[in-house]
Each structure stands twice: as C-alpha cells, then as structure tokens.
Design a protein around this motif. Structure first.
Motif, PDB file in Angstrom:
ATOM      1  N   ARG A 222      28.267 -34.659  -6.098  1.00  9.38           N
ATOM      2  CA  ARG A 222      27.341 -35.655  -5.550  1.00  9.38           C
ATOM      3  C   ARG A 222      27.498 -35.659  -4.034  1.00  9.38           C
ATOM      4  O   ARG A 222      28.623 -35.727  -3.524  1.00  9.38           O
ATOM      5  CB  ARG A 222      27.724 -37.004  -6.150  1.00  9.38           C
ATOM      6  N   VAL A 223      26.377 -35.558  -3.324  1.00 10.26           N
ATOM      7  CA  VAL A 223      26.370 -35.615  -1.860  1.00 10.26           C
ATOM      8  C   VAL A 223      25.530 -36.819  -1.468  1.00 10.26           C
ATOM      9  O   VAL A 223      24.365 -36.921  -1.818  1.00 10.26           O
ATOM     10  CB  VAL A 223      25.794 -34.320  -1.238  1.00 10.26           C
ATOM     11  N   ARG A 224      26.158 -37.737  -0.748  1.00 16.07           N
ATOM     12  CA  ARG A 224      25.501 -38.984  -0.361  1.00 16.07           C
ATOM     13  C   ARG A 224      25.375 -39.059   1.150  1.00 16.07           C
ATOM     14  O   ARG A 224      26.269 -38.618   1.877  1.00 16.07           O
ATOM     15  CB  ARG A 224      26.335 -40.161  -0.850  1.00 16.07           C
ATOM     16  N   ASP A 225      24.246 -39.583   1.614  1.00 20.85           N
ATOM     17  CA  ASP A 225      24.089 -39.873   3.037  1.00 20.85           C
ATOM     18  C   ASP A 225      23.332 -41.192   3.182  1.00 20.85           C
ATOM     19  O   ASP A 225      22.907 -41.767   2.186  1.00 20.85           O
ATOM     20  CB  ASP A 225      23.396 -38.715   3.779  1.00 20.85           C
ATOM     21  N   SER A 226      23.186 -41.653   4.409  1.00 17.12           N
ATOM     22  CA  SER A 226      22.612 -42.982   4.654  1.00 17.12           C
ATOM     23  C   SER A 226      21.105 -42.983   4.887  1.00 17.12           C
ATOM     24  O   SER A 226      20.547 -44.028   5.204  1.00 17.12           O
ATOM     25  CB  SER A 226      23.314 -43.636   5.845  1.00 17.12           C
ATOM     26  N   GLU A 227      20.457 -41.848   4.725  1.00 19.09           N
ATOM     27  CA  GLU A 227      18.989 -41.790   4.822  1.00 19.09           C
ATOM     28  C   GLU A 227      18.417 -42.090   3.448  1.00 19.09           C
ATOM     29  O   GLU A 227      18.773 -41.452   2.469  1.00 19.09           O
ATOM     30  CB  GLU A 227      18.543 -40.395   5.289  1.00 19.09           C
ATOM     31  N   ARG A 228      17.528 -43.057   3.363  1.00 19.77           N
ATOM     32  CA  ARG A 228      16.986 -43.454   2.054  1.00 19.77           C
ATOM     33  C   ARG A 228      15.858 -42.554   1.572  1.00 19.77           C
ATOM     34  O   ARG A 228      15.541 -42.537   0.395  1.00 19.77           O
ATOM     35  CB  ARG A 228      16.508 -44.902   2.117  1.00 19.77           C
ATOM     36  N   ARG A 229      15.261 -41.796   2.476  1.00 19.07           N
ATOM     37  CA  ARG A 229      14.140 -40.922   2.094  1.00 19.07           C
ATOM     38  C   ARG A 229      14.610 -39.886   1.077  1.00 19.07           C
ATOM     39  O   ARG A 229      15.620 -39.221   1.271  1.00 19.07           O
ATOM     40  CB  ARG A 229      13.593 -40.237   3.334  1.00 19.07           C
ATOM     41  N   ALA A 230      13.881 -39.766  -0.017  1.00 19.65           N
ATOM     42  CA  ALA A 230      14.239 -38.841  -1.096  1.00 19.65           C
ATOM     43  C   ALA A 230      14.061 -37.395  -0.637  1.00 19.65           C
ATOM     44  O   ALA A 230      13.205 -37.102   0.195  1.00 19.65           O
ATOM     45  CB  ALA A 230      13.364 -39.106  -2.319  1.00 19.65           C
ATOM     46  N   PRO A 231      14.868 -36.491  -1.190  1.00 19.63           N
ATOM     47  CA  PRO A 231      14.700 -35.074  -0.852  1.00 19.63           C
ATOM     48  C   PRO A 231      13.354 -34.575  -1.377  1.00 19.63           C
ATOM     49  O   PRO A 231      12.881 -35.032  -2.419  1.00 19.63           O
ATOM     50  CB  PRO A 231      15.865 -34.394  -1.575  1.00 19.63           C
ATOM     51  N   GLU A 232      12.758 -33.665  -0.648  1.00 19.16           N
ATOM     52  CA  GLU A 232      11.451 -33.138  -1.022  1.00 19.16           C
ATOM     53  C   GLU A 232      11.523 -31.629  -1.202  1.00 19.16           C
ATOM     54  O   GLU A 232      11.517 -30.889  -0.213  1.00 19.16           O
ATOM     55  CB  GLU A 232      10.425 -33.478   0.061  1.00 19.16           C
ATOM     56  N   PRO A 233      11.598 -31.171  -2.456  1.00 15.23           N
ATOM     57  CA  PRO A 233      11.565 -29.717  -2.668  1.00 15.23           C
ATOM     58  C   PRO A 233      10.264 -29.144  -2.119  1.00 15.23           C
ATOM     59  O   PRO A 233       9.215 -29.793  -2.185  1.00 15.23           O
ATOM     60  CB  PRO A 233      11.615 -29.578  -4.190  1.00 15.23           C
ATOM     61  N   ARG A 234      10.353 -27.962  -1.560  1.00 15.98           N
ATOM     62  CA  ARG A 234       9.153 -27.340  -1.015  1.00 15.98           C
ATOM     63  C   ARG A 234       9.210 -25.837  -1.223  1.00 15.98           C
ATOM     64  O   ARG A 234      10.270 -25.289  -1.516  1.00 15.98           O
ATOM     65  CB  ARG A 234       8.991 -27.664   0.465  1.00 15.98           C
ATOM     66  N   GLU A 235       8.078 -25.217  -1.067  1.00 15.16           N
ATOM     67  CA  GLU A 235       8.026 -23.763  -1.149  1.00 15.16           C
ATOM     68  C   GLU A 235       8.161 -23.210   0.252  1.00 15.16           C
ATOM     69  O   GLU A 235       7.396 -23.562   1.147  1.00 15.16           O
ATOM     70  CB  GLU A 235       6.711 -23.302  -1.765  1.00 15.16           C
ATOM     71  N   ALA A 236       9.129 -22.338   0.435  1.00 13.67           N
ATOM     72  CA  ALA A 236       9.352 -21.741   1.742  1.00 13.67           C
ATOM     73  C   ALA A 236       8.496 -20.491   1.883  1.00 13.67           C
ATOM     74  O   ALA A 236       8.237 -19.785   0.910  1.00 13.67           O
ATOM     75  CB  ALA A 236      10.822 -21.383   1.899  1.00 13.67           C
ATOM     76  N   GLU A 237       8.076 -20.250   3.094  1.00 11.19           N
ATOM     77  CA  GLU A 237       7.371 -19.009   3.390  1.00 11.19           C
ATOM     78  C   GLU A 237       8.359 -17.851   3.248  1.00 11.19           C
ATOM     79  O   GLU A 237       9.563 -18.024   3.463  1.00 11.19           O
ATOM     80  CB  GLU A 237       6.817 -19.052   4.825  1.00 11.19           C
ATOM     81  N   PRO A 238       7.876 -16.659   2.878  1.00 12.83           N
ATOM     82  CA  PRO A 238       8.785 -15.516   2.684  1.00 12.83           C
ATOM     83  C   PRO A 238       9.677 -15.209   3.885  1.00 12.83           C
ATOM     84  O   PRO A 238      10.828 -14.815   3.720  1.00 12.83           O
ATOM     85  CB  PRO A 238       7.846 -14.347   2.393  1.00 12.83           C
ATOM     86  N   ASP A 239       9.185 -15.407   5.099  1.00 12.52           N
ATOM     87  CA  ASP A 239       9.978 -15.102   6.291  1.00 12.52           C
ATOM     88  C   ASP A 239      10.677 -16.324   6.880  1.00 12.52           C
ATOM     89  O   ASP A 239      11.317 -16.237   7.912  1.00 12.52           O
ATOM     90  CB  ASP A 239       9.115 -14.418   7.344  1.00 12.52           C
ATOM     91  N   SER A 240      10.613 -17.446   6.199  1.00 12.22           N
ATOM     92  CA  SER A 240      11.232 -18.681   6.672  1.00 12.22           C
ATOM     93  C   SER A 240      12.737 -18.633   6.457  1.00 12.22           C
ATOM     94  O   SER A 240      13.222 -18.136   5.446  1.00 12.22           O
ATOM     95  CB  SER A 240      10.634 -19.871   5.910  1.00 12.22           C
ATOM     96  N   GLU A 241      13.500 -19.172   7.414  1.00 17.48           N
ATOM     97  CA  GLU A 241      14.955 -19.197   7.311  1.00 17.48           C
ATOM     98  C   GLU A 241      15.476 -20.336   6.446  1.00 17.48           C
ATOM     99  O   GLU A 241      16.621 -20.319   6.022  1.00 17.48           O
ATOM    100  CB  GLU A 241      15.585 -19.298   8.700  1.00 17.48           C
ATOM    101  N   GLY A 242      14.679 -21.339   6.200  1.00 20.75           N
ATOM    102  CA  GLY A 242      15.127 -22.478   5.424  1.00 20.75           C
ATOM    103  C   GLY A 242      14.106 -22.873   4.384  1.00 20.75           C
ATOM    104  O   GLY A 242      13.090 -22.202   4.182  1.00 20.75           O
ATOM    105  N   GLY A 243      14.398 -23.963   3.696  1.00 23.01           N
ATOM    106  CA  GLY A 243      13.447 -24.510   2.741  1.00 23.01           C
ATOM    107  C   GLY A 243      13.667 -24.093   1.304  1.00 23.01           C
ATOM    108  O   GLY A 243      12.847 -24.389   0.443  1.00 23.01           O
ATOM    109  N   ARG A 244      14.780 -23.417   1.022  1.00 23.68           N
ATOM    110  CA  ARG A 244      15.028 -22.944  -0.345  1.00 23.68           C
ATOM    111  C   ARG A 244      16.180 -23.660  -1.035  1.00 23.68           C
ATOM    112  O   ARG A 244      16.490 -23.381  -2.174  1.00 23.68           O
ATOM    113  CB  ARG A 244      15.311 -21.452  -0.328  1.00 23.68           C
ATOM    114  N   GLY A 245      16.828 -24.589  -0.340  1.00 26.37           N
ATOM    115  CA  GLY A 245      18.030 -25.221  -0.866  1.00 26.37           C
ATOM    116  C   GLY A 245      17.836 -25.918  -2.191  1.00 26.37           C
ATOM    117  O   GLY A 245      18.567 -25.666  -3.146  1.00 26.37           O
TER     118      GLY A 245
END
Length: 123
Positions: free
Chosen positions: A72-95
């Motif tokens: 479990r990883v907790r932080d103080s930001e209440r905004r829910a995580p938002e899964p997204r589709e990363a572009e093929p050449d994008s460095e992030g967005g796949r976590g």
C-alpha cells in the motif's frame, strides 16, 4: 504478520528507498517468489506518488499468510489515480497499466486525508 511501514522521501530517491525497504520487509517465502514483481510495482506507485501526490508518502508492506503479499502506498493528495494510455514514444504513463497487468488485484481508497493505492501479489 503485522504490516511494516516507512515514510519515504518526497524526491527522486523514494523508489530506491521503497525497493530496499520492501526487500527487508518481506518474509522468506514472498521474497523468493514475488520480490521482483513487487519491487517493479512499488517503484511505479511510489514514482506516481512523488510526481502526482503530496507528502508524506508512506509505504506499507504486509505478508498476508504464506500465499499473499500486500503493498500500500499512501500520500496526502486526495485526487484518485487515473490510468491512461501512453503514446508509444512516451517515457511515462504506463505505471498503473503495469500494476493492473502484473498484480493479482489492485485499487485505491480515499482515506479522508489523502489516498492509498494498493496491490496484492499471490505466491
């Protein structure tokens, strides 16, 4: 086994600290069976918490019997995580996509002062 937890630094060292803590916190059966997957996923969640969350960032590790590891990883930001589709050449967005693919279950919860993102791995 009761959970072990640590407050992580809110900087680029947090994923490494989290992986080391995870390795020290796992019991023998989990370490041998799922440590590589757990370290990959914890790195993703902690990186997300550093980039998109707010301190304090807390990691909790729980060996739930011989067949399950819960993280479990907790932080103080209440905004829910938002899964997204990363572009093929994008460095992030796949976590979160990786967490969904590799873990046996995952989710998030609002805890009033922030949110927790969790996953479970079965041996």
């Amino acid at each position: 086994m009761s959970p072990r937890q640590i407050i992580l630094p809110a900087d680029a060292t947090a994923p490494r600290v989290a992986r080391e803590f995870l390795a020290e916190s796992c019991c023998g059966s989990h370490e041998a069976a799922v440590i590589d997957e757990a370290q990959l996923l914890v790195s993703e969640l902690v990186t997300n918490a550093v980039r998109h969350g707010a301190p304090p960032i807390e990691l909790q590790v729980r060996c739930a019997g011989e067949d399950r590891l819960q993280i479990r990883v907790r932080d103080s930001e209440r905004r829910a995580p938002e899964p997204r589709e990363a572009e093929p050449d994008s460095e992030g967005g796949r976590g979160l996509m990786l967490v969904d693919l590799v873990s046996d279950a995952w989710g998030h919860e609002d805890d009033g002062d922030g949110k927790a993102v969790w996953f479970t791995l079965r041996v």
